[in-house]
Design a protein around this motif. Structure first.
Motif, short mmCIF file in Angstrom:
data_model
loop_
_atom_site.label_atom_id
_atom_site.label_comp_id
_atom_site.label_asym_id
_atom_site.label_seq_id
_atom_site.Cartn_x
_atom_site.Cartn_y
_atom_site.Cartn_z
N GLY A 9 37.67 38.50 37.34
CA GLY A 9 36.44 38.68 36.61
C GLY A 9 36.17 37.50 35.69
N GLY A 10 34.96 37.48 35.12
CA GLY A 10 34.59 36.41 34.20
C GLY A 10 33.09 36.23 34.13
N LEU A 11 32.71 35.10 33.56
CA LEU A 11 31.30 34.76 33.39
C LEU A 11 30.87 33.81 34.51
N VAL A 12 29.74 34.11 35.13
CA VAL A 12 29.22 33.26 36.22
C VAL A 12 27.71 33.18 36.09
N GLN A 13 27.14 32.07 36.51
CA GLN A 13 25.70 31.90 36.48
C GLN A 13 25.06 32.63 37.65
N ALA A 14 23.84 33.07 37.44
CA ALA A 14 23.10 33.71 38.52
C ALA A 14 23.03 32.77 39.73
N GLY A 15 23.24 33.35 40.91
CA GLY A 15 23.30 32.57 42.13
C GLY A 15 24.68 32.10 42.50
N GLY A 16 25.61 32.26 41.58
CA GLY A 16 26.97 31.81 41.81
C GLY A 16 27.81 32.83 42.55
N SER A 17 29.10 32.52 42.66
CA SER A 17 30.03 33.36 43.41
C SER A 17 31.26 33.66 42.57
N ARG A 18 31.92 34.74 42.96
CA ARG A 18 33.15 35.15 42.29
C ARG A 18 33.95 35.96 43.28
N GLN A 115 42.51 48.94 35.99
CA GLN A 115 42.06 48.99 34.61
C GLN A 115 40.65 48.43 34.44
N GLY A 116 40.14 47.77 35.46
CA GLY A 116 38.80 47.22 35.41
C GLY A 116 38.80 45.76 35.01
N THR A 117 37.85 45.02 35.55
CA THR A 117 37.67 43.62 35.19
C THR A 117 36.18 43.35 35.00
N GLN A 118 35.85 42.71 33.91
CA GLN A 118 34.45 42.48 33.56
C GLN A 118 33.88 41.30 34.34
N VAL A 119 32.73 41.51 34.93
CA VAL A 119 31.96 40.44 35.57
C VAL A 119 30.63 40.36 34.85
N THR A 120 30.31 39.20 34.31
CA THR A 120 29.06 38.99 33.61
C THR A 120 28.29 37.87 34.31
N VAL A 121 27.07 38.18 34.71
CA VAL A 121 26.23 37.20 35.41
C VAL A 121 25.12 36.79 34.46
N ALA A 122 25.11 35.53 34.09
CA ALA A 122 24.12 35.00 33.15
C ALA A 122 22.89 34.51 33.91
#
Length: 123
Positions: A9-18, A115-122
């Motif tokens: 998980g983590g922070l990614v820009q819109a249009g990106g991949s994870r 436990q869950g992992t946060q994904v944030t798409v900016a």
């Protein structure tokens, strides 16, 4: 008896991949279905994708064509490749596994959660 550990998980820009990973460990006799769910604030946990032990997969309509679920049975690991990410994909992503657990009293079947992992798409 069974632990699921997620990563990626983590922070990614819109249009990106994870790519998310989830590895199961413990008294595992067999892992049946593995799945990814997500939950946004104020919303119920929702199924994102599910894969059987034989590799058959299903997806939520909102992620079809963008996300791919896969698994490595030898490593007890399930992956979620997320492409073309959108801000509305922002959520905590949870791994789920239906496991046949071995014990001194035999085999029993249970569902387990990571436990869950946060994904944030900016945007």
């Amino acid at each position: 008896q069974v632990q699921l550990v997620e990563s990626g998980g983590g922070l990614v820009q819109a249009g990106g991949s994870r790519r998310l990973s989830c590895t199961a460990s413990g008294s595992i006799f067999n892992i049946n279905t593995m799945a990814w769910y997500h939950q946004s604030p104020g919303k119920d946990r929702e199924l994102v994708a599910r894969i059987t032990s034989g590799g058959s997969s299903t997806y939520a309509d909102s992620v079809k064509g963008r996300f791919t679920i896969s698994r490595d049975n030898a490593k007890n690991t399930v992956y979620l490749q997320m492409n073309s990410l959108k801000p509305e994909d922002t959520a905590v992503y949870y791994c789920n596994a239906n496991v046949d657990v071995g014990s001194t009293s035999g085999i029993r079947n249970s569902d387990y959660w990571g436990q869950g992992t946060q994904v944030t798409v900016a945007s």
